[in-house]
Design a protein around this motif. Structure first.
Motif, PDB file in Angstrom:
ATOM      1  N   GLY A  70      46.973  35.887  42.147  1.00 35.01           N
ATOM      2  CA  GLY A  70      48.413  35.685  42.187  1.00 35.01           C
ATOM      3  C   GLY A  70      49.143  37.005  42.023  1.00 35.01           C
ATOM      4  O   GLY A  70      48.669  37.914  41.335  1.00 35.01           O
ATOM      5  N   ILE A  71      50.306  37.108  42.652  1.00 35.65           N
ATOM      6  CA  ILE A  71      51.146  38.298  42.519  1.00 35.65           C
ATOM      7  C   ILE A  71      52.366  37.933  41.681  1.00 35.65           C
ATOM      8  O   ILE A  71      53.027  36.922  41.933  1.00 35.65           O
ATOM      9  CB  ILE A  71      51.565  38.836  43.905  1.00 35.65           C
TER      10      ILE A  71
ATOM     11  N   ASP B 148      46.819  37.372  37.469  1.00 32.17           N
ATOM     12  CA  ASP B 148      46.358  36.013  37.776  1.00 32.17           C
ATOM     13  C   ASP B 148      45.153  36.011  38.701  1.00 32.17           C
ATOM     14  O   ASP B 148      45.111  36.779  39.679  1.00 32.17           O
ATOM     15  CB  ASP B 148      47.479  35.229  38.455  1.00 32.17           C
ATOM     16  N   GLY B 149      44.223  35.113  38.421  1.00 29.19           N
ATOM     17  CA  GLY B 149      43.077  34.989  39.300  1.00 29.19           C
ATOM     18  C   GLY B 149      42.449  33.611  39.226  1.00 29.19           C
ATOM     19  O   GLY B 149      42.605  32.873  38.255  1.00 29.19           O
ATOM     20  N   ALA B 150      41.718  33.269  40.282  1.00 27.10           N
ATOM     21  CA  ALA B 150      40.894  32.066  40.316  1.00 27.10           C
ATOM     22  C   ALA B 150      39.626  32.416  41.081  1.00 27.10           C
ATOM     23  O   ALA B 150      39.674  33.139  42.081  1.00 27.10           O
ATOM     24  CB  ALA B 150      41.628  30.911  40.992  1.00 27.10           C
ATOM     25  N   GLY B 151      38.506  31.914  40.593  1.00 29.81           N
ATOM     26  CA  GLY B 151      37.263  32.266  41.258  1.00 29.81           C
ATOM     27  C   GLY B 151      36.077  31.555  40.650  1.00 29.81           C
ATOM     28  O   GLY B 151      36.215  30.525  39.988  1.00 29.81           O
ATOM     29  N   ILE B 152      34.900  32.140  40.853  1.00 33.25           N
ATOM     30  CA  ILE B 152      33.635  31.517  40.468  1.00 33.25           C
ATOM     31  C   ILE B 152      32.912  32.426  39.489  1.00 33.25           C
ATOM     32  O   ILE B 152      32.798  33.639  39.707  1.00 33.25           O
ATOM     33  CB  ILE B 152      32.768  31.260  41.715  1.00 33.25           C
ATOM     34  N   VAL B 153      32.395  31.852  38.421  1.00 32.51           N
ATOM     35  CA  VAL B 153      31.655  32.607  37.417  1.00 32.51           C
ATOM     36  C   VAL B 153      30.342  33.107  38.017  1.00 32.51           C
ATOM     37  O   VAL B 153      29.550  32.331  38.550  1.00 32.51           O
ATOM     38  CB  VAL B 153      31.378  31.748  36.168  1.00 32.51           C
TER      39      VAL B 153
ATOM     40  N   SER C 245      43.342  24.013  45.154  1.00 34.21           N
ATOM     41  CA  SER C 245      42.560  25.033  45.843  1.00 34.21           C
ATOM     42  C   SER C 245      42.518  26.285  44.970  1.00 34.21           C
ATOM     43  O   SER C 245      43.277  26.422  43.994  1.00 34.21           O
ATOM     44  CB  SER C 245      43.197  25.368  47.189  1.00 34.21           C
ATOM     45  N   PHE C 246      41.659  27.229  45.316  1.00 35.52           N
ATOM     46  CA  PHE C 246      41.636  28.493  44.579  1.00 35.52           C
ATOM     47  C   PHE C 246      42.982  29.202  44.691  1.00 35.52           C
ATOM     48  O   PHE C 246      43.458  29.805  43.725  1.00 35.52           O
ATOM     49  CB  PHE C 246      40.512  29.393  45.099  1.00 35.52           C
ATOM     50  N   GLU C 247      43.608  29.139  45.867  1.00 34.59           N
ATOM     51  CA  GLU C 247      44.908  29.791  46.054  1.00 34.59           C
ATOM     52  C   GLU C 247      45.976  29.168  45.149  1.00 34.59           C
ATOM     53  O   GLU C 247      46.753  29.883  44.508  1.00 34.59           O
ATOM     54  CB  GLU C 247      45.341  29.701  47.522  1.00 34.59           C
ATOM     55  N   GLN C 248      46.003  27.843  45.087  1.00 38.25           N
ATOM     56  CA  GLN C 248      46.972  27.178  44.209  1.00 38.25           C
ATOM     57  C   GLN C 248      46.699  27.497  42.746  1.00 38.25           C
ATOM     58  O   GLN C 248      47.625  27.748  41.964  1.00 38.25           O
ATOM     59  CB  GLN C 248      46.924  25.663  44.453  1.00 38.25           C
ATOM     60  N   ALA C 249      45.424  27.485  42.376  1.00 36.90           N
ATOM     61  CA  ALA C 249      45.070  27.764  40.983  1.00 36.90           C
ATOM     62  C   ALA C 249      45.453  29.186  40.582  1.00 36.90           C
ATOM     63  O   ALA C 249      45.920  29.423  39.458  1.00 36.90           O
ATOM     64  CB  ALA C 249      43.583  27.530  40.762  1.00 36.90           C
ATOM     65  N   ALA C 250      45.290  30.131  41.495  1.00 34.45           N
ATOM     66  CA  ALA C 250      45.638  31.523  41.188  1.00 34.45           C
ATOM     67  C   ALA C 250      47.139  31.718  41.037  1.00 34.45           C
ATOM     68  O   ALA C 250      47.585  32.688  40.421  1.00 34.45           O
ATOM     69  CB  ALA C 250      45.100  32.448  42.277  1.00 34.45           C
ATOM     70  N   ALA C 251      47.921  30.803  41.585  1.00 28.33           N
ATOM     71  CA  ALA C 251      49.378  30.909  41.494  1.00 28.33           C
ATOM     72  C   ALA C 251      49.908  30.446  40.144  1.00 28.33           C
ATOM     73  O   ALA C 251      51.053  30.754  39.788  1.00 28.33           O
ATOM     74  CB  ALA C 251      50.021  30.079  42.607  1.00 28.33           C
ATOM     75  N   ALA C 252      49.106  29.738  39.367  1.00 27.81           N
ATOM     76  CA  ALA C 252      49.629  29.002  38.225  1.00 27.81           C
ATOM     77  C   ALA C 252      49.610  29.708  36.871  1.00 27.81           C
ATOM     78  O   ALA C 252      50.549  29.535  36.085  1.00 27.81           O
ATOM     79  CB  ALA C 252      48.882  27.672  38.102  1.00 27.81           C
ATOM     80  N   PRO C 253      48.572  30.463  36.509  1.00 28.14           N
ATOM     81  CA  PRO C 253      48.403  30.804  35.091  1.00 28.14           C
ATOM     82  C   PRO C 253      49.565  31.535  34.423  1.00 28.14           C
ATOM     83  O   PRO C 253      50.087  31.062  33.410  1.00 28.14           O
ATOM     84  CB  PRO C 253      47.125  31.656  35.095  1.00 28.14           C
ATOM     85  N   LEU C 254      49.964  32.693  34.917  1.00 30.52           N
ATOM     86  CA  LEU C 254      50.985  33.467  34.210  1.00 30.52           C
ATOM     87  C   LEU C 254      52.285  32.690  34.070  1.00 30.52           C
ATOM     88  O   LEU C 254      52.900  32.669  32.995  1.00 30.52           O
ATOM     89  CB  LEU C 254      51.231  34.803  34.918  1.00 30.52           C
TER      90      LEU C 254
END
Length: 331
Positions: free
Chosen positions: A39-40, A65-70, A119-128
């Motif tokens: 995420g930006i 922000d990030g989303a991914g796989i361990v 999706s990974f893209e949606q998840a990366a948009a959320a945290p911050l």
């Protein structure tokens, strides 16, 4: 590994795309993540513009922000394992690096399993933005059911998260926008009263809608001028929360007269100050948000997606367009 990095502060022209040194082995309490999306956020641009203000290490890889796989876990990490799909927000402070890269090492306490429905893209948009809104409303302002909340810039990243969290808590929401398109968006999120700040006097509209009483909570996500206006919008003994640095020229007299409780919200503090308990709390916020996403009680809007190599264009788009929702880098 491929990454976006910079060696000096400046405009988006300083951002470079290329190979950087691969990450070393996990620390005992770290997790190595293969990034699928990043995420930006505006803080990324502030760090790029003035890196000397932040505890970063050159070359700087931006992104929180990030989303991914361990990929692998440290020896003391028991709650994650390789193959887990996760999401998180971790600024690249104190010898860490950011998420505009193929891999990143993350403090395990900041991680949560990715919402299954996103999706990974949606998840990366959320945290911050959801952590910021959660801490501002629940922890700083102590939001309770039945209160009225003014959320500035409701179509923005933090704003659109705050509207949803306030409505879930049983609050009435007034929000500000700059266009009819954004007004339609925040209406879909549940906003009760929408003010176009370009065409209307926000303070007058807020007081009219609240029968002259003002709101219980005013949440500034914009900056000094908006913060100043919040003091005239909040009721006596109400709360004002800002995520920006107040200006030295801020006039506090109205806030003092109304006995306002004023709070600052900076979700970067747990990593900035190495506060382990606060890191775990942010991980817990993300776990609770994941459940709410999977119950269709929360949503996150992606304004536009860019490739990793186009990170400079992505940051430029954010700075110039102030879009509804979040900008994402897809890897």
């Amino acid at each position: 590994m491929k990454a976006i990095y910079f060696n000096t502060g400046g405009t988006t022209d300083v951002l470079q795309h290329g190979e950087v040194e691969s990450l070393s082995q996990c620390g005992d309490k770290q997790v190595l993540i293969r990034i699928k999306a990043a995420g930006i956020n505006p803080i990324d641009c502030k760090i790029r513009t003035a890196p000397q203000r932040f505890p970063v290490t050159f070359p700087v890889i931006p992104g929180c922000d990030g989303a991914g796989i361990v990929e692998s876990v440290g020896t003391q990490v028991k709650n994650f394992q390789p193959g887990d799909e996760v999401y998180f927000s971790q600024p690249g402070f104190n010898n860490r690096q950011g998420t505009y890269a193929e891999y990143v090492l993350v403090d395990a306490s900041l991680l949560a399993l990715k919402p299954r429905s996103l999706s990974f893209e949606q998840a990366a948009a959320a945290p911050l933005v959801f952590i910021t809104a959660w801490e501002a409303l629940h922890d700083r302002a102590r939001l309770t059911k039945g209160q009225t909340v003014l959320i500035h810039a409701g179509a923005g990243g933090v704003g659109h998260a705050a509207i949803q969290l306030a409505k879930l808590a049983g609050a009435k929401v007034i929000t500000t926008v700059s266009s009819e398109e954004k007004a339609h968006f925040v209406q879909q999120l549940g906003a009760d009263y929408i003010i176009n700040y370009r065409t209307h006097n926000v303070t007058a509209e807020v007081l009219q809608w609240t029968d002259g009483n003002g709101v219980d909570i005013a949440f500034d996500t914009v900056g000094p001028e908006v913060l100043q206006s919040c003091f005239g919008c909040v009721k006596p003994y109400g709360d004002v929360v800002t995520i920006l640095q107040p200006s030295p020229e801020t006039d506090w007299s109205e806030a003092r007269k109304r006995n306002v409780r004023f709070s600052l919200e900076l979700m970067l503090s747990p990593v900035l100050l190495e506060l382990e308990e606060a890191k775990r709390y942010q991980g817990e916020i993300l776990r609770q948000c994941a459940a709410l996403f999977d119950e269709n009680k929360l949503t996150v809007k992606i304004a536009r997606t860019f490739a990793l190599a186009d990170a400079a264009a992505a940051q430029q788009y954010l700075e110039q367009n102030q879009p509804a929702g979040k900008i994402i880098l897809a890897l």
